[in-house]
Design a protein around this motif. Structure first.
Motif, PDB file in Angstrom:
ATOM      1  N   ALA A  51       0.834  -1.201   0.000  1.00 13.33           N
ATOM      2  CA  ALA A  51       0.000   0.000   0.000  1.00 13.33           C
ATOM      3  C   ALA A  51       0.870   1.253   0.000  1.00 13.33           C
ATOM      4  N   ASN A  52       0.363   2.266  -0.713  1.00 14.49           N
ATOM      5  CA  ASN A  52       0.958   3.609  -0.684  1.00 14.49           C
ATOM      6  C   ASN A  52       2.401   3.661  -1.168  1.00 14.49           C
ATOM      7  N   ARG A  53       2.730   2.825  -2.135  1.00 16.65           N
ATOM      8  CA  ARG A  53       4.051   2.852  -2.749  1.00 16.65           C
ATOM      9  C   ARG A  53       3.895   3.242  -4.210  1.00 16.65           C
ATOM     10  N   ASN A  54       4.879   3.934  -4.732  1.00 20.85           N
ATOM     11  CA  ASN A  54       4.884   4.279  -6.149  1.00 20.85           C
ATOM     12  C   ASN A  54       5.445   3.111  -6.950  1.00 20.85           C
ATOM     13  N   LEU A  55       4.586   2.472  -7.714  1.00 17.04           N
ATOM     14  CA  LEU A  55       5.038   1.423  -8.630  1.00 17.04           C
ATOM     15  C   LEU A  55       4.823   1.929 -10.046  1.00 17.04           C
ATOM     16  N   ILE A  56       5.659   1.454 -10.943  1.00 12.86           N
ATOM     17  CA  ILE A  56       5.597   1.991 -12.306  1.00 12.86           C
ATOM     18  C   ILE A  56       5.741   0.853 -13.315  1.00 12.86           C
ATOM     19  N   PHE A  57       5.034   0.994 -14.423  1.00  9.83           N
ATOM     20  CA  PHE A  57       5.173   0.047 -15.530  1.00  9.83           C
ATOM     21  C   PHE A  57       4.904   0.795 -16.827  1.00  9.83           C
ATOM     22  N   SER A 123       4.784  12.099  -8.785  1.00 10.85           N
ATOM     23  CA  SER A 123       4.682  10.840  -8.049  1.00 10.85           C
ATOM     24  C   SER A 123       3.497  10.884  -7.103  1.00 10.85           C
ATOM     25  N   PHE A 124       3.177   9.734  -6.562  1.00  7.78           N
ATOM     26  CA  PHE A 124       2.105   9.616  -5.573  1.00  7.78           C
ATOM     27  C   PHE A 124       2.651   9.987  -4.198  1.00  7.78           C
ATOM     28  N   ARG A 125       1.889  10.771  -3.436  1.00  6.08           N
ATOM     29  CA  ARG A 125       2.288  11.154  -2.077  1.00  6.08           C
ATOM     30  C   ARG A 125       1.205  10.704  -1.108  1.00  6.08           C
ATOM     31  N   ALA A 126       1.587   9.860  -0.190  1.00  5.35           N
ATOM     32  CA  ALA A 126       0.615   9.407   0.802  1.00  5.35           C
ATOM     33  C   ALA A 126       0.410  10.449   1.898  1.00  5.35           C
ATOM     34  N   GLU A 127       1.457  11.261   2.113  1.00  2.00           N
ATOM     35  CA  GLU A 127       1.398  12.202   3.231  1.00  2.00           C
ATOM     36  C   GLU A 127       1.241  13.637   2.732  1.00  2.00           C
ATOM     37  N   LYS A 128       0.665  14.483   3.593  1.00  2.00           N
ATOM     38  CA  LYS A 128       0.688  15.916   3.326  1.00  2.00           C
ATOM     39  C   LYS A 128       2.116  16.413   3.548  1.00  2.00           C
ATOM     40  N   ASN A 132       2.111  20.491  -0.265  1.00  2.00           N
ATOM     41  CA  ASN A 132       1.169  19.480  -0.707  1.00  2.00           C
ATOM     42  C   ASN A 132       0.061  19.373   0.327  1.00  2.00           C
ATOM     43  N   ARG A 133      -0.985  20.198   0.182  1.00  2.00           N
ATOM     44  CA  ARG A 133      -1.964  20.245   1.277  1.00  2.00           C
ATOM     45  C   ARG A 133      -2.916  19.068   1.253  1.00  2.00           C
ATOM     46  N   HIS A 134      -2.888  18.283   0.185  1.00  2.00           N
ATOM     47  CA  HIS A 134      -3.712  17.078   0.137  1.00  2.00           C
ATOM     48  C   HIS A 134      -2.823  15.855   0.372  1.00  2.00           C
ATOM     49  N   ALA A 135      -3.312  14.893   1.121  1.00  2.00           N
ATOM     50  CA  ALA A 135      -2.628  13.604   1.226  1.00  2.00           C
ATOM     51  C   ALA A 135      -3.211  12.670   0.172  1.00  2.00           C
ATOM     52  N   HIS A 136      -2.479  11.610  -0.139  1.00  2.00           N
ATOM     53  CA  HIS A 136      -2.942  10.585  -1.077  1.00  2.00           C
ATOM     54  C   HIS A 136      -3.243  11.165  -2.455  1.00  2.00           C
ATOM     55  N   VAL A 137      -2.311  11.924  -2.970  1.00  2.00           N
ATOM     56  CA  VAL A 137      -2.487  12.512  -4.301  1.00  2.00           C
ATOM     57  C   VAL A 137      -1.306  12.159  -5.190  1.00  2.00           C
ATOM     58  N   ILE A 138      -1.527  12.240  -6.476  1.00  2.64           N
ATOM     59  CA  ILE A 138      -0.429  12.237  -7.435  1.00  2.64           C
ATOM     60  C   ILE A 138      -0.101  13.706  -7.680  1.00  2.64           C
ATOM     61  N   HIS A 139       1.132  14.079  -7.371  1.00  2.00           N
ATOM     62  CA  HIS A 139       1.519  15.494  -7.391  1.00  2.00           C
ATOM     63  C   HIS A 139       2.606  15.688  -8.449  1.00  2.00           C
ATOM     64  N   CYS A 140       2.381  16.646  -9.343  1.00  2.00           N
ATOM     65  CA  CYS A 140       3.403  16.999 -10.335  1.00  2.00           C
ATOM     66  C   CYS A 140       4.062  18.295  -9.865  1.00  2.00           C
ATOM     67  N   CYS A 141       5.364  18.232  -9.632  1.00  2.00           N
ATOM     68  CA  CYS A 141       6.083  19.397  -9.097  1.00  2.00           C
ATOM     69  C   CYS A 141       6.373  20.454 -10.159  1.00  2.00           C
ATOM     70  N   SER A 142       6.099  20.180 -11.420  1.00  2.00           N
ATOM     71  CA  SER A 142       6.402  21.181 -12.437  1.00  2.00           C
ATOM     72  C   SER A 142       5.613  22.458 -12.187  1.00  2.00           C
ATOM     73  N   CYS A 225      13.888   5.173 -11.254  1.00  2.00           N
ATOM     74  CA  CYS A 225      14.567   6.426 -11.583  1.00  2.00           C
ATOM     75  C   CYS A 225      15.519   6.855 -10.461  1.00  2.00           C
ATOM     76  N   LYS A 226      16.586   7.544 -10.871  1.00  2.00           N
ATOM     77  CA  LYS A 226      17.671   7.835  -9.927  1.00  2.00           C
ATOM     78  C   LYS A 226      17.278   8.857  -8.874  1.00  2.00           C
ATOM     79  N   GLN A 227      16.430   9.800  -9.254  1.00  2.00           N
ATOM     80  CA  GLN A 227      16.122  10.894  -8.324  1.00  2.00           C
ATOM     81  C   GLN A 227      14.649  11.271  -8.397  1.00  2.00           C
ATOM     82  N   GLN A 228      14.026  11.366  -7.249  1.00  2.00           N
ATOM     83  CA  GLN A 228      12.637  11.828  -7.212  1.00  2.00           C
ATOM     84  C   GLN A 228      12.599  13.214  -6.599  1.00  2.00           C
TER      85      GLN A 228
END
Ligand code: FES
Length: 231
Positions: A51-57, A123-128, A132-142, A225-228
């Motif tokens: 649960a709450n891990r970033n997995l990618i395919f 990436s997905f963020r489980a925590e605020k 990032n004022r929302h928890a459990h979101v996919i957040h794009c830092c761009s 990926c090397k850096q998040q």
């Protein structure tokens, strides 16, 4: 989505397509039916997905990354969502015994930021967090678009004009295996290929549009990926 429910959904969509009132609905886009496997090549069992891990395919093309998430709680069907060009659609919720497993294109619906092998701004963020004022979101830092993976990838904040495209999943309850079968919503693959043509060709042996078939390997984002970048 279980296969029977999924086929019923497609049939319902096809029927709806014959109705003038619903003719503009965004319909599922079916690609190859691909089994999700772990890095060792064994089928990925839904119950083994942390649960709450970033997995990618990669799906449906060799160069198009997707997030696979176990939200740790049921993700039920969403209210109507809309693509940027106004086409409504209904996301049908998560799969697996708890209906907690979801997948989305990892290409931001704003300006197509995506996780590369070198760096990921999305990436997905489980925590605020502070930014990032929302928890459990996919957040794009761009530009800080935030998406709700428990509600079909709908936009919670930021400039994104539409939800992330959902990846349609089938869950085989007898084997506890998962297959990706298509997309739903505003997929942006054409724009993605056009914008990153040179880089994608370099990173994918000159064939970024090769359709994925057979199996798709699921990896932890931190191994991929090397850096998040966390914002
Ligand atoms: S590219 Fe993701 S918010 Fe702009």
């Amino acid at each position: 989505m279980e296969r029977r429910a999924f086929l019923k959904f497609c049939a319902a969509s096809a029927t709806a397509a014959g109705s003038p009132a619903l003719a503009a609905d965004a319909r599922p886009h079916l690609y190859a039916r691909v089994r999700l496997v772990g890095e060792n090549g064994d089928p990925l069992r839904a119950k083994s997905i942390p649960a709450n891990r970033n997995l990618i395919f990669q799906y449906p093309y060799a160069s198009t990354p997707c997030f696979l998430l176990n939200l740790g709680r049921p993700a039920k069907a969403s209210a109507l969502l809309k693509t940027a060009d106004g086409k409504p659609y209904e996301w049908r919720g998560g799969v697996g015994a708890q209906r907690s497993i979801v997948a989305y294109s990892a290409i931001c619906a704003h300006k197509l930021t995506y996780p590369t092998r070198d760096i990921s701004f999305i990436s997905f963020r489980a925590e605020k967090t502070r930014g990032n004022r929302h928890a459990h979101v996919i957040h794009c830092c761009s530009e800080h678009s935030q998406y709700d993976p428990a509600e079909g990838g709908r936009v919670l904040a930021g400039p994104a004009p539409q939800p992330l495209a959902a990846i349609l999943l089938e869950w085989d309850s007898s084997k506890d295996e998962i297959h990706a079968v298509g997309t739903l919503g505003g997929e942006m693959f054409n724009e993605f290929f056009a914008k990153y043509e040179f880089r994608l060709a370099l990173d994918n042996g000159g064939a970024p549009k090769r359709p994925v078939s057979g199996n798709a390997v699921v990896t932890e984002l931190e191994n991929y990926c090397k850096q998040q970048v966390k914002c």
